[in-house]
Design a protein around this motif. Structure first.
Motif, mmCIF file in Angstrom:
data_model
loop_
_atom_site.group_PDB
_atom_site.id
_atom_site.type_symbol
_atom_site.label_atom_id
_atom_site.label_comp_id
_atom_site.label_asym_id
_atom_site.label_seq_id
_atom_site.Cartn_x
_atom_site.Cartn_y
_atom_site.Cartn_z
ATOM 1 N N ASN A 71 0.818 -1.212 0.000
ATOM 2 C CA ASN A 71 0.000 0.000 0.000
ATOM 3 C C ASN A 71 0.853 1.264 0.000
ATOM 4 O O ASN A 71 0.420 2.309 -0.496
ATOM 5 C CB ASN A 71 -0.955 0.004 1.192
ATOM 6 N N LEU A 72 2.056 1.172 0.547
ATOM 7 C CA LEU A 72 2.971 2.315 0.457
ATOM 8 C C LEU A 72 3.308 2.604 -1.004
ATOM 9 O O LEU A 72 3.427 3.760 -1.413
ATOM 10 C CB LEU A 72 4.252 2.041 1.249
ATOM 11 N N GLU A 73 3.452 1.545 -1.801
ATOM 12 C CA GLU A 73 3.714 1.728 -3.233
ATOM 13 C C GLU A 73 2.518 2.389 -3.912
ATOM 14 O O GLU A 73 2.674 3.309 -4.727
ATOM 15 C CB GLU A 73 4.020 0.378 -3.884
ATOM 16 N N ASN A 74 1.306 1.924 -3.580
ATOM 17 C CA ASN A 74 0.103 2.503 -4.182
ATOM 18 C C ASN A 74 -0.051 3.980 -3.822
ATOM 19 O O ASN A 74 -0.349 4.824 -4.679
ATOM 20 C CB ASN A 74 -1.137 1.727 -3.725
ATOM 21 N N VAL A 75 0.159 4.289 -2.544
ATOM 22 C CA VAL A 75 0.051 5.676 -2.088
ATOM 23 C C VAL A 75 1.150 6.531 -2.724
ATOM 24 O O VAL A 75 0.924 7.691 -3.085
ATOM 25 C CB VAL A 75 0.124 5.745 -0.545
ATOM 26 N N ALA A 76 2.334 5.934 -2.897
ATOM 27 C CA ALA A 76 3.441 6.660 -3.529
ATOM 28 C C ALA A 76 3.097 7.041 -4.968
ATOM 29 O O ALA A 76 3.404 8.155 -5.418
ATOM 30 C CB ALA A 76 4.711 5.815 -3.493
ATOM 31 N N PHE A 77 2.456 6.125 -5.697
ATOM 32 C CA PHE A 77 2.017 6.445 -7.062
ATOM 33 C C PHE A 77 1.069 7.647 -7.042
ATOM 34 O O PHE A 77 1.209 8.586 -7.835
ATOM 35 C CB PHE A 77 1.303 5.246 -7.694
ATOM 36 N N ALA A 78 0.093 7.607 -6.136
ATOM 37 C CA ALA A 78 -0.887 8.695 -6.056
ATOM 38 C C ALA A 78 -0.214 10.013 -5.683
ATOM 39 O O ALA A 78 -0.502 11.063 -6.271
ATOM 40 C CB ALA A 78 -1.969 8.338 -5.033
ATOM 41 N N ALA A 79 0.691 9.959 -4.710
ATOM 42 C CA ALA A 79 1.383 11.170 -4.267
ATOM 43 C C ALA A 79 2.256 11.748 -5.381
ATOM 44 O O ALA A 79 2.293 12.968 -5.592
ATOM 45 C CB ALA A 79 2.235 10.853 -3.039
ATOM 46 N N PHE A 80 2.950 10.873 -6.109
ATOM 47 C CA PHE A 80 3.826 11.317 -7.198
ATOM 48 C C PHE A 80 3.000 11.960 -8.316
ATOM 49 O O PHE A 80 3.357 13.016 -8.855
ATOM 50 C CB PHE A 80 4.625 10.125 -7.722
ATOM 51 N N MET A 81 1.873 11.344 -8.659
ATOM 52 C CA MET A 81 1.015 11.918 -9.700
ATOM 53 C C MET A 81 0.458 13.271 -9.264
ATOM 54 O O MET A 81 0.397 14.212 -10.058
ATOM 55 C CB MET A 81 -0.115 10.943 -10.051
ATOM 56 N N ALA A 82 0.046 13.360 -8.000
ATOM 57 C CA ALA A 82 -0.464 14.638 -7.491
ATOM 58 C C ALA A 82 0.620 15.714 -7.573
ATOM 59 O O ALA A 82 0.350 16.866 -7.947
ATOM 60 C CB ALA A 82 -0.944 14.470 -6.051
ATOM 61 N N TYR A 83 1.844 15.345 -7.237
ATOM 62 C CA TYR A 83 2.966 16.291 -7.315
ATOM 63 C C TYR A 83 3.172 16.757 -8.756
ATOM 64 O O TYR A 83 3.380 17.954 -9.013
ATOM 65 C CB TYR A 83 4.235 15.623 -6.787
ATOM 66 N N LEU A 84 3.101 15.822 -9.705
ATOM 67 C CA LEU A 84 3.262 16.174 -11.124
ATOM 68 C C LEU A 84 2.112 17.042 -11.626
ATOM 69 O O LEU A 84 2.252 17.756 -12.619
ATOM 70 C CB LEU A 84 3.372 14.902 -11.968
ATOM 71 N N LEU A 85 0.974 16.973 -10.921
ATOM 72 C CA LEU A 85 -0.172 17.832 -11.253
ATOM 73 C C LEU A 85 -0.132 19.152 -10.484
ATOM 74 O O LEU A 85 -1.123 19.876 -10.423
ATOM 75 C CB LEU A 85 -1.480 17.088 -10.955
ATOM 76 N N LYS A 86 1.027 19.427 -9.878
ATOM 77 C CA LYS A 86 1.303 20.714 -9.211
ATOM 78 C C LYS A 86 0.570 20.896 -7.881
ATOM 79 O O LYS A 86 0.324 22.025 -7.441
ATOM 80 C CB LYS A 86 0.969 21.903 -10.130
ATOM 81 N N VAL A 87 0.215 19.796 -7.217
ATOM 82 C CA VAL A 87 -0.361 19.903 -5.874
ATOM 83 C C VAL A 87 0.781 20.105 -4.883
ATOM 84 O O VAL A 87 1.819 19.435 -4.960
ATOM 85 C CB VAL A 87 -1.160 18.632 -5.505
ATOM 86 N N ASP A 88 0.601 21.018 -3.951
ATOM 87 C CA ASP A 88 1.631 21.326 -2.961
ATOM 88 C C ASP A 88 1.956 20.089 -2.121
ATOM 89 O O ASP A 88 1.051 19.352 -1.702
ATOM 90 C CB ASP A 88 1.144 22.456 -2.052
#
Length: 443
Positions: free
Chosen positions: A244-261
Motif C-alpha cells: 500500500n505504500l507503493e500505491n500511495v506513492a504512485f498517487a502522491a507522485f502523480m499529485a505532485y506532477l499535477l502541481k499539488v503542494d
C-alpha cells in the motif's frame, strides 16, 4: 463475446436505422431493404470507435479534461482512490473504476472496471459539461487489448505491477504484459513505473519508443519517503502494508506532477479511506478484494506482520469463467502463512462452484476420482467438508463467514476476493450479497 450484432439488424431497422455496417454478408436478413457495407471486423470496430469520438466531439473534451490512467495487476483501485482523495477538495474530479464511477458529486454504479468506449466517452462528455478538470481511471488489460480506451490521450499513466492473472484471456504472461504496455503509447506526458516490480526494467529499457517520459517511483528509506528533485514527501499513511505504500506513492507522485503542494499531499494521505481494500469491518475482521496469488499473499503477510501474536484465518474462493491456472496457486501462496483456511464460493458465474473449489485443492496434489467424488457429494449434500485440520471447504459464502466468526473468535479473519462488492454472481444472475453485511449479522 455473448452476442452476435447481426442478430439485431431487424430490431435496429424497426427503430429507424437505414444504413448498416456489417462484417458477414451471409447474416444479412432476407427481404430486408436497407443499404449495408461489408467491412472486416477489426476495421468495423475502429470505424465505430472513430464515429463515437466524432459524435461526442472528444477533441474539444480532451482540451479541457486531463485523463490519468492507472493499470497493473494489483493496486489500481487503491492508487486511483488515493489520488482522487488528494485532489477532490481542490479541483472538480472524476473517478472511473471497479467500485463506482464518480463525476464530481454524481455517483454512478460501476458495471465494469473500464467500461466500453461508447459509454466511456459518454462519461467524459458529462465530465466536460460539469467542468471537471481531471478524470482518474482504472485501465484493465482487457480494455487495452479490446481498444476500450481507443484514442484516449492519457496525460499521466501508471503501471503499478504485474503478476499472474487473466491467463484465461491472454493465454501467456507475455501477452498479458504486452497488453498492459499499450497504455504508454497513449500517454502524453509521464508514464510512471514501480521500481520494485521485475517488469519495470523491461519498460525502462524501451522508453524511447513511447511518446511519454518514463519515470520510476523515487522511493527511499523503506518506502517511507518520495524524493523528487529537492522536494521530499513523507508517506505517513493510515493504510497498512508494504504494497500500500507503493500505491500511495504512485498517487502522491502523480499529485505532485499535477502541481499539488507537497504539504497538502502529506496531509491528505494521512487518513485515506479505500473501500474494500484491507478494510476493517470489526475489531478482528478485515475484507479485501485480493483475488490473485500475489495479491492474496501480500495481504496475508501484511496481517501477519501487523498482528504478530495472533493466528490468521483466510477465507477465499475463485471467480468462475476466469483464469483457472491461478486457482491452486492462490492456496499454494498462503498455505504456510495462514493458520486456518476456509475455501468457499466467489462469483462462480457460469461454472460449477464445487468444481472451482476442487481446482483450488489441486495445490494439495492430485486427488483420485474417488476423493473428488466424495468431496463433491459431501459439499452438495451437507455444504461443508473438512479436508484437513487446516483446510475446510464450505460451499456457500454466507455460511462460511458465519462459521469463521463463530468458531475462530480469537483469530484475525480475512475475507478475501470480493472486497466491497454488493453482489454474488451465479449462473449469469447477480444476487445481493455483501461480505461486510454478512459480518455485521454475526458479530
Amino acid at each position: 463475446n455473448n452476442f452476435d450484432g447481426h442478430d439485431f439488424i431487424k430490431e435496429a431497422y424497426e427503430k429507424g436505422a437505414r444504413l448498416f455496417l456489417i462484417s458477414d454478408k451471409s447474416k444479412w436478413p432476407k427481404n430486408l431493404r436497407a443499404k449495408y457495407f461489408v467491412l472486416p471486423e477489426e476495421k468495423l470496430k475502429s470505424l465505430y470507435f472513430d464515429i463515437c469520438h466524432f459524435v461526442y466531439k472528444t477533441q474539444e473534451i480532451f482540451k479541457n479534461v486531463k485523463v490519468i490512467g492507472i493499470t497493473g495487476t494489483n493496486g489500481k483501485t487503491t492508487t486511483s482512490f488515493s489520488l482522487y482523495y488528494i485532489l477532490k477538495d481542490f479541483e472538480k474530479v472524476g473517478l472511473i473504476g471497479t467500485e463506482e464511477y464518480i463525476l464530481d458529486k454524481e455517483h454512478i454504479p460501476s458495471f465494469r472496471t473500464t467500461p466500453p468506449l461508447d459509454y466511456l466517452l459518454f462519461l467524459f462528455k458529462k465530465a466536460y459539461e460539469k467542468n471537471i478538470k481531471y478524470i482518474i481511471m482504472e485501465v484493465s488489460s482487457h480494455a487495452l487489448d479490446q481498444k476500450r480506451v481507443y484514442k484516449i490521450p492519457f496525460y499521466i499513466s501508471a503501471f503499478t505491477n504485474l503478476s499472474q492473472d487473466h491467463l484465461d484471456y491472454h493465454k501467456t504472461l507475455e501477452n498479458y504484459f504486452i497488453s498492459k504496455l499499450k497504455i504508454f503509447f497513449q500517454t502524453q506526458k509521464y508514464g510512471l513505473i514501480n521500481p520494485y516490480n521485475f517488469y519495470s526494467d523491461l519498460i525502462k529499457n524501451f522508453e524511447k519508443i513511447y511518446p511519454c517520459k518514463i519515470l520510476k517511483l523515487p522511493l527511499y528509506k523503506d518506502k517511507k519517503i518520495l524524493k523528487i528533485d529537492k522536494d521530499i514527501i513523507k508517506l505517513n499513511t493510515n493504510l497498512i502494508g508494504d504494497y500500500n505504500l507503493e500505491n500511495v506513492a504512485f498517487a502522491a507522485f502523480m499529485a505532485y506532477l499535477l502541481k499539488v503542494d507537497k504539504d497538502i499531499i502529506e496531509e491528505k494521505i494521512k487518513n485515506l479511506k479505500i473501500p474494500g481494500r484491507l478494510e476493517k469491518v470489526y475489531k478482528n475482521i478485515f475484507i479485501d478484494y485480493a483475488h490473485t496469488p500475489e495479491g492474496l499473499k501480500k495481504v496475508v503477510l501484511t496481517l501477519k506482520n501487523s498482528f504478530k501474536n495472533k493466528k490468521i484465518l483466510v477465507l477465499f474462493g475463485a471467480g468462475g469463467n476466469r483464469d483457472k491456472y491461478k486457482r491452486p496457486m492462490m492456496l499454494k501462496e498462503i498455505k504456510n502463512l495462514a493458520d486456518k483456511i476456509i475455501l468457499t464460493m466467489d462469483n462462480p458465474r457460469n461454472e460449477d462452484d464445487i468444481l472451482i473449489l476442487l481446482d483450488i485443492l489441486k495445490a494439495e496434489g492430485n486427488l483420485t476420482s474417488i476423493e473428488k467424488n466424495k468431496i463433491y457429494d459431501t459439499l452438495k449434500n451437507k455444504g461443508i467438508y473438512n479436508f484437513s485440520p487446516k483446510i475446510t471447504l464450505i460451499r456457500f459464502r454466507d455460511k462460511a463467514i458465519k462459521y469463521a466468526i463463530e468458531n475462530f473468535k480469537d483469530y484475525i479473519i480475512l475475507l478475501a476476493g470480493k472486497g466491497n462488492e454488493n453482489y454474488i454472481e451465479i449462473q449469469g444472475k447477480r444476487y445481493p450479497f455483501s461480505d461486510k453485511e454478512e459480518v455485521l449479522k454475526w458479530v
